[in-house]
Design an enzyme around this catalytic site. Structure first.
Site, short mmCIF file in Angstrom:
data_model
loop_
_atom_site.label_atom_id
_atom_site.label_comp_id
_atom_site.label_asym_id
_atom_site.label_seq_id
_atom_site.Cartn_x
_atom_site.Cartn_y
_atom_site.Cartn_z
N LYS A 178 0.83 -1.20 0.00
CA LYS A 178 0.00 0.00 0.00
C LYS A 178 0.87 1.25 0.00
O LYS A 178 0.68 2.16 -0.83
CB LYS A 178 -0.92 0.02 1.22
CG LYS A 178 -1.92 1.17 1.21
CD LYS A 178 -2.50 1.46 2.58
CE LYS A 178 -1.56 2.32 3.39
NZ LYS A 178 -2.17 2.83 4.64
N ASP A 196 -6.38 0.87 0.95
CA ASP A 196 -6.47 1.14 2.38
C ASP A 196 -7.84 0.71 2.88
O ASP A 196 -8.61 0.07 2.16
CB ASP A 196 -6.18 2.63 2.66
CG ASP A 196 -7.29 3.55 2.15
OD1 ASP A 196 -8.22 3.06 1.47
OD2 ASP A 196 -7.23 4.76 2.44
#
Length: 311
Positions: A178, A196
């Site tokens: 991420k 996320d």
């Protein structure tokens, strides 16, 4: 035997029928299909259609791409909500953003970057002093260790520069896919999906995937959209999740893509009540960046320590 008697005899239930009737006493009849009887409306049309007939893969992809197009109209100014001036600052800010808001990170990093402007500076930081500098973001000891570790790796293995490849970024302490995709997409222009909590929640609500693991979610969404859309799609979805499609109480009645959402009705559907749930610029409040882009329509966030109501 008369016709009347024949008729009467014919109407008498047999012993088998009597037994069946007796056995059915107390047994509930199946409920009618309430979805089929519900009158159609703008917001829940997708839900009822989905209940009547499973959505095909092609139909889902078309709906997903239409949602992306409509979100692009709602948020033409979508952008990363972390303040940064170079790849190193974005990398550090993204690591700090774990388990806190981008607003709190943005309020913390000005003093942090003034004291530690380069990887070399941060690698040489006294751990206790760095911990105190990042304390407002929470989990400050673990985050300070990660920052010193990644800064040391940048200094020793990458000549003090943030690498522009995912396979290199994920070798740095505290950096996962991420974080790597955030840095690649926004500091290097390399397309990446930022999975996320907001992104994962919304793509599951929209039935683009049923996966929970971030890497599997990333793979599913990457198969729906062309690579050129990945970075901006991430911004739009995250913007929507923070402003309208909240975790506990989404503002369904104020959602511009309600007509495309199979989860319409999970939140507040009354338009006036839903408006009160809107956040940031959508609700007339400051955003998360102290230094937002020039085309951002909302108010800049206040610096750390600003008294409530003084922004």
């Amino acid at each position: 035997m008369s016709a009347e008697r024949n008729s009467a005899v014919g109407e008498q239930p047999s012993a088998k029928a009597k037994k069946a009737a007796k056995g059915s006493k107390g047994r509930r009849e199946p409920l009618p299909d309430l979805q089929a009887e519900t009158p159609s409306g703008s917001g829940g049309a997708a839900v009822r259609k989905s209940a009547a007939k499973p959505e095909s893969r092609l139909a889902m992809v078309r709906r997903a791409r239409r949602i992306n197009r409509e979100l692009a109209e709602v948020y033409p100014y979508a952008h990363p909500e972390l303040d940064f001036r170079n790849p190193f600052e974005l990398l550090v800010a993204t690591v700090l953003s774990a388990q806190t808001t981008d607003l709190r990170v943005n309020q913390t990093t000005p003093a942090l970057f003034k004291r530690y402007p380069t990887p070399e500076d941060m690698a040489a930081a006294v751990p206790e002093e760095l911990e105190e500098a990042v304390r407002p973001t929470g989990f400050f000891r673990a985050k300070a260790r990660s920052l010193i570790g990644l800064s040391t790796a940048l200094r020793d293995r990458f000549g003090g520069e943030v690498p522009g490849r995912l396979e290199d970024l994920v070798t740095l302490p505290g950096v996962g896919r991420k974080t790597a995709n955030v840095v690649l997409g926004n500091a290097f222009g390399v397309p990446g999906l930022t999975v996320d909590t907001h992104f994962g929640r919304l793509v599951r609500r929209w039935k683009w995937t049923d996966q929970e693991d971030p890497e599997k979610v990333e793979a599913d969404i990457a198969a729906i959209f062309p690579k050129s859309e990945w970075t901006m799609l991430s911004h739009r979805v995250i913007f929507h999740g923070r402003r309208i499609c909240h975790s506990r109480k989404p503002a369904c009645g104020a959602c511009p893509i309600a007509h495309l959402c199979p989860s319409y009705g999970e939140g507040e559907t009354d338009p006036e009540k839903a408006k009160k749930l809107l956040k940031y610029e959508m609700g007339g409040y400051p955003g998360q960046r102290l230094s937002p882009p020039a085309d951002y329509p909302g108010k800049p966030a206040p610096p750390l320590g600003t008294p409530p109501g003084a922004e």
